[in-house]
Design a protein around this motif. Sequence first.
Motif, PDB file in Angstrom:
ATOM      1  N   LEU A  92      -1.034  72.737  21.023  1.00  0.00           N
ATOM      2  CA  LEU A  92      -0.780  73.096  19.620  1.00  0.00           C
ATOM      3  C   LEU A  92      -1.757  72.426  18.662  1.00  0.00           C
ATOM      4  O   LEU A  92      -2.160  73.000  17.668  1.00  0.00           O
ATOM      5  N   GLY A  93      -2.104  71.182  18.952  1.00  0.00           N
ATOM      6  CA  GLY A  93      -2.996  70.474  18.033  1.00  0.00           C
ATOM      7  C   GLY A  93      -3.990  69.645  18.813  1.00  0.00           C
ATOM      8  O   GLY A  93      -3.676  69.136  19.878  1.00  0.00           O
ATOM      9  N   ASP A  94      -5.186  69.508  18.246  1.00  0.00           N
ATOM     10  CA  ASP A  94      -6.193  68.702  18.934  1.00  0.00           C
ATOM     11  C   ASP A  94      -5.856  67.223  18.856  1.00  0.00           C
ATOM     12  O   ASP A  94      -5.158  66.780  17.956  1.00  0.00           O
ATOM     13  N   ASN A  95      -6.388  66.471  19.819  1.00  0.00           N
ATOM     14  CA  ASN A  95      -6.260  65.022  19.788  1.00  0.00           C
ATOM     15  C   ASN A  95      -7.625  64.414  19.513  1.00  0.00           C
ATOM     16  O   ASN A  95      -8.592  64.764  20.168  1.00  0.00           O
ATOM     17  N   PHE A  96      -7.674  63.501  18.568  1.00  0.00           N
ATOM     18  CA  PHE A  96      -8.926  62.815  18.271  1.00  0.00           C
ATOM     19  C   PHE A  96      -8.980  61.572  19.138  1.00  0.00           C
ATOM     20  O   PHE A  96      -8.657  60.473  18.712  1.00  0.00           O
ATOM     21  N   THR A  97      -9.387  61.784  20.381  1.00  0.00           N
ATOM     22  CA  THR A  97      -9.226  60.770  21.405  1.00  0.00           C
ATOM     23  C   THR A  97      -9.811  59.422  21.004  1.00  0.00           C
ATOM     24  O   THR A  97      -9.222  58.377  21.275  1.00  0.00           O
ATOM     25  N   GLU A  98     -10.975  59.430  20.372  1.00  0.00           N
ATOM     26  CA  GLU A  98     -11.588  58.142  20.019  1.00  0.00           C
ATOM     27  C   GLU A  98     -10.746  57.378  19.010  1.00  0.00           C
ATOM     28  O   GLU A  98     -10.498  56.193  19.171  1.00  0.00           O
ATOM     29  N   GLU A  99     -10.315  58.075  17.958  1.00  0.00           N
ATOM     30  CA  GLU A  99      -9.474  57.407  16.951  1.00  0.00           C
ATOM     31  C   GLU A  99      -8.136  56.998  17.541  1.00  0.00           C
ATOM     32  O   GLU A  99      -7.556  55.995  17.145  1.00  0.00           O
ATOM     33  N   LEU A 100      -7.673  57.791  18.503  1.00  0.00           N
ATOM     34  CA  LEU A 100      -6.380  57.505  19.121  1.00  0.00           C
ATOM     35  C   LEU A 100      -6.333  56.095  19.715  1.00  0.00           C
ATOM     36  O   LEU A 100      -5.293  55.440  19.723  1.00  0.00           O
ATOM     37  N   SER A 119      -7.303  53.386  18.597  1.00  0.00           N
ATOM     38  CA  SER A 119      -6.948  52.310  17.666  1.00  0.00           C
ATOM     39  C   SER A 119      -5.516  52.483  17.137  1.00  0.00           C
ATOM     40  O   SER A 119      -5.069  51.739  16.282  1.00  0.00           O
ATOM     41  N   THR A 120      -4.816  53.473  17.642  1.00  0.00           N
ATOM     42  CA  THR A 120      -3.433  53.668  17.173  1.00  0.00           C
ATOM     43  C   THR A 120      -2.429  53.179  18.209  1.00  0.00           C
ATOM     44  O   THR A 120      -2.780  52.922  19.360  1.00  0.00           O
ATOM     45  N   ILE A 121      -1.195  53.136  17.777  1.00  0.00           N
ATOM     46  CA  ILE A 121      -0.106  52.710  18.661  1.00  0.00           C
ATOM     47  C   ILE A 121       0.284  53.823  19.619  1.00  0.00           C
ATOM     48  O   ILE A 121       1.158  53.645  20.450  1.00  0.00           O
ATOM     49  N   LEU A 122      -0.377  54.991  19.506  1.00  0.00           N
ATOM     50  CA  LEU A 122      -0.020  56.104  20.386  1.00  0.00           C
ATOM     51  C   LEU A 122      -0.734  56.008  21.734  1.00  0.00           C
ATOM     52  O   LEU A 122      -0.393  56.727  22.664  1.00  0.00           O
ATOM     53  N   GLN A 123      -1.717  55.131  21.850  1.00  0.00           N
ATOM     54  CA  GLN A 123      -2.357  54.953  23.162  1.00  0.00           C
ATOM     55  C   GLN A 123      -1.323  54.345  24.114  1.00  0.00           C
ATOM     56  O   GLN A 123      -0.433  53.599  23.701  1.00  0.00           O
ATOM     57  N   PRO A 124      -1.487  54.664  25.412  1.00  0.00           N
ATOM     58  CA  PRO A 124      -0.449  54.251  26.361  1.00  0.00           C
ATOM     59  C   PRO A 124      -0.551  52.791  26.782  1.00  0.00           C
ATOM     60  O   PRO A 124      -1.048  52.485  27.841  1.00  0.00           O
ATOM     61  N   LYS A 125      -0.117  51.877  25.922  1.00  0.00           N
ATOM     62  CA  LYS A 125       0.069  50.478  26.337  1.00  0.00           C
ATOM     63  C   LYS A 125       1.137  49.857  25.448  1.00  0.00           C
ATOM     64  O   LYS A 125       1.550  50.452  24.459  1.00  0.00           O
ATOM     65  N   LYS A 126       1.565  48.668  25.797  1.00  0.00           N
ATOM     66  CA  LYS A 126       2.636  48.020  25.046  1.00  0.00           C
ATOM     67  C   LYS A 126       2.067  47.398  23.775  1.00  0.00           C
ATOM     68  O   LYS A 126       1.056  46.720  23.810  1.00  0.00           O
ATOM     69  N   HIS A 127       2.745  47.648  22.655  1.00  0.00           N
ATOM     70  CA  HIS A 127       2.273  47.094  21.394  1.00  0.00           C
ATOM     71  C   HIS A 127       3.312  46.155  20.816  1.00  0.00           C
ATOM     72  O   HIS A 127       4.502  46.316  21.052  1.00  0.00           O
ATOM     73  N   SER A 128       2.849  45.197  20.026  1.00  0.00           N
ATOM     74  CA  SER A 128       3.790  44.297  19.360  1.00  0.00           C
ATOM     75  C   SER A 128       4.504  45.057  18.253  1.00  0.00           C
ATOM     76  O   SER A 128       3.992  46.051  17.722  1.00  0.00           O
ATOM     77  N   LEU A 129       5.678  44.586  17.895  1.00  0.00           N
ATOM     78  CA  LEU A 129       6.410  45.220  16.793  1.00  0.00           C
ATOM     79  C   LEU A 129       5.609  45.135  15.497  1.00  0.00           C
ATOM     80  O   LEU A 129       5.663  46.040  14.668  1.00  0.00           O
ATOM     81  N   GLU A 155       2.600  48.273  11.218  1.00  0.00           N
ATOM     82  CA  GLU A 155       1.432  48.656  10.410  1.00  0.00           C
ATOM     83  C   GLU A 155       1.194  50.159  10.465  1.00  0.00           C
ATOM     84  O   GLU A 155       0.500  50.695   9.624  1.00  0.00           O
ATOM     85  N   GLN A 156       1.717  50.781  11.506  1.00  0.00           N
ATOM     86  CA  GLN A 156       1.551  52.234  11.641  1.00  0.00           C
ATOM     87  C   GLN A 156       2.931  52.897  11.595  1.00  0.00           C
ATOM     88  O   GLN A 156       3.293  53.692  12.465  1.00  0.00           O
ATOM     89  N   ALA A 157       3.645  52.547  10.543  1.00  0.00           N
ATOM     90  CA  ALA A 157       5.021  53.035  10.404  1.00  0.00           C
ATOM     91  C   ALA A 157       5.089  54.559  10.455  1.00  0.00           C
ATOM     92  O   ALA A 157       6.097  55.135  10.861  1.00  0.00           O
ATOM     93  N   HIS A 158       4.000  55.223  10.071  1.00  0.00           N
ATOM     94  CA  HIS A 158       3.984  56.688  10.081  1.00  0.00           C
ATOM     95  C   HIS A 158       3.887  57.250  11.496  1.00  0.00           C
ATOM     96  O   HIS A 158       4.153  58.416  11.714  1.00  0.00           O
TER      97      HIS A 158
END
Lengths: 482, 482
Positions: B96-104, B106-116, B121-124
Amino acid sequence: MKKQTIKEILQDYKKVLHHDITVYGWVRAFRSNRFIALNDGSTINNLQIVVDFENFDEELIKKISTASSLKVVGEVVESQGAGQTVEIIAKKIIILGDNFTEELQSTILQPKKHSLEKLREQAHLRFRTNVFGAVFRIRHAVSFAIHSFFNKNQFFYINTPVITGADAEGAGEMFGVTNFDLNNMPRTEEGEIDFSQDFFGKKTNLTVSGQLEGETAAMGLGRIYTFGPTFRAENSNTTRHLAEFWMIEPEVAFNNLEDNIDLAEDFLKYVIQYVLDNCKDDLEFLDKRFEEEQKSKPEKERAKEGLIEKLQNVIAKRFKRVSYTEAIEILLNSKENKKGKFVYPVEKWGTDLQSEHERYLVEKHFECPVVLFDYPKEIKAFYMKLNDDNKTVAAMDVLFPGIGEIIGGSEREARLDVLKQKMADMHVDEHELWWYLDTRKFGSVPHAGFGLGLERLILFVTGMTNIRDVIPFPRTPKNAEF
Amino acid sequence: MKKQTIKEILQDYKKVLHHDITVYGWVRAFRSNRFIALNDGSTINNLQIVVDFENFDEELIKKISTASSLKVVGEVVESQGAGQTVEIIAKKIIILGDNFTEELQSTILQPKKHSLEKLREQAHLRFRTNVFGAVFRIRHAVSFAIHSFFNKNQFFYINTPVITGADAEGAGEMFGVTNFDLNNMPRTEEGEIDFSQDFFGKKTNLTVSGQLEGETAAMGLGRIYTFGPTFRAENSNTTRHLAEFWMIEPEVAFNNLEDNIDLAEDFLKYVIQYVLDNCKDDLEFLDKRFEEEQKSKPEKERAKEGLIEKLQNVIAKRFKRVSYTEAIEILLNSKENKKGKFVYPVEKWGTDLQSEHERYLVEKHFECPVVLFDYPKEIKAFYMKLNDDNKTVAAMDVLFPGIGEIIGGSEREARLDVLKQKMADMHVDEHELWWYLDTRKFGSVPHAGFGLGLERLILFVTGMTNIRDVIPFPRTPKNAEF
């Protein structure tokens, strides 16, 4: 809750018939020193208390007057008189609070008819009147129906921020929020106000809409809705505008424009049906009030339908779905337009519709609620999906009889490049909305939503005509009392 | 709603077994180029999509990665693997939508564990994580349970004003609201800022509580509750404070202190039971998370109970009701106090209780929720009912394990003369609250109510520890992003 409300007693009177019960309430009327009409706010109906004055201290009886608060113990019996099924034969009466009879005369609690304006000035007391009791009980029912509808349909309630650092949507003029001492604001070296020293480290405002934040939530939770206060700092002293009002904004991932229209129609019908089912007594009272009001109008201006009839009719028919382009054709060809009867004549495709045009379509042409869709892109917001014709956007407005636009919404622009172009064209700052754009970068999906102004819907359902009369403490220019 | 959510499909899989269906969602993981874990936000559970790569274009398969959004058509079959009952054999996949893999990256959507913190910081975007999906679905359930409880018990929802001209309650420092251009404010002849020229014609603030306005509504409608945003301009950068938070404030005519405590207990138990009944999967996930978190703590600091166990225990026992005077005795005689283990030693009757004292009572002494009542009048607000001892007021605080005060309330002072005296003693302006005093003049009645901070309750129910993680877009000092 251990105490029984008057609503419960009247509804389930068979359970308490011939038993002694305790009731609490305020005196609405004390007739012939014998019949007290007691009301506790749970229902518009009063409970009749029969006082045999021989059994009570004369001083006590003298003290009881309109607006007195009482605790009454007595037996529930079948009523001899007309107008009620049961009444209470009082055995014990306790006056709970004194009445300042002299001051009472200047309040709306004295037993005579008051104008809505006068009632508005005493917003803290108007909850005790029949009209406002009915209006605010219905406001509750509408609110609960809204939450119920969304809960049933797997939507999640999201509280979007009231204080916002964003000023991008441009839905209206915003109120500023600050923790500065206005007499002593810090300044930068250049002499500008230094908002970096304000509470939030930047300039902040009261929100005009939770939609953009709501969209980010829908991109994770699927179906969400907001239900919260929104604000407009517009100097509009009309019967239709409030500076502070409540908005409901659902947003649904994977929905297109048609799904969105279906949702809006289902939603409105559910809420109205809920009120018809759950607020019968209050609606009947307001229906009579509405009828009386119509009689005082010139015949031409009178409503065609009664209040309840109007609500039933809205539910009965499928909303008529009409494109903006078709609507313009209808308006251009209408007698009204040709004979110059519109204040704003309709001249060509592309002009924004005025309330008079919307009402013509709904009340004269189609005689049912109308959903207009596919509006010219120039007259709608940047976030709406550009259609393939490159001229229109996938916007929708639901128009109701007597009220005009009650819902506005759209499918959103899910394509990053198109969205960016539209933002540039419409001078919306990309940097401020970095987070909004993010949702179009990582698994963007088609989605759609709409906004409903709660007070507009309450006006429609109650038949009231001034928006200040359907919110407990209205905020308008020069008015923030209470 | 025509589309089925993944929650519905998993719950009612028998209805769709061996049928072709269409599903929508975001990719949580794509394993062995064969198994897609698809999530649409309706539930914490993913739907497994089985992709036979021989049936699909290689380019398409390559494009699918974590965070991609998909529309999938396929057959529902019983699953061969562990961990799910059914899965979908994909027949058609649409990205349905493209993924901007490079920018991804730096986001919390990459597959690893992130701190709360990072997630915050990426509440959205954090709505798409398991933790925040669970938290916000539970927040919805809690909110809906609150409305349901009050609706069942004949309370009416009242929206008290967010912008207020009153500054009298003194519950905390207030944010100012203005429509002035701060660089160019009108002045009076005396050089003062001329608020009569501001939007509302006076100085206005954001509300700290809807209680006083709520009381006026209860004096007409009987039983009311508020559920809205409240604000504190306090520079408290802690895990327990927000500048903008949501409060629920019921107010009931004819209720005394004991009724009020009963109401608070019934209310909390109803809401917690509702969450246990309706949020099983999310609670189980958070329960495991909580358990893991405890393991990383020194043994002394670990919670005695698991999350779900804690919720069940709160419901099982009757809350312990203890007067302030008894509580002080217990604290004075406690080992902790005698050995100097409290940061604030308890020395005598009359001192305000600190969080450590409240938690001692709840977690060590009684080992169950505690309701403290009848506090010294000096440490409580002006509107609380003065008891006959002339020393205490009919206040109540509900204290919960791990969290301290979760509800604060009181029977209100219904006697005009006593109320006026207390206002004078505590320097509360009578003129500003003329409308509040009116309710004590015309049929005043005993009444009582309380306040619940929604986020405190969500912390308790979810086991989260930072209040910024239980509200979608937290507002704190120097932070109003989004």
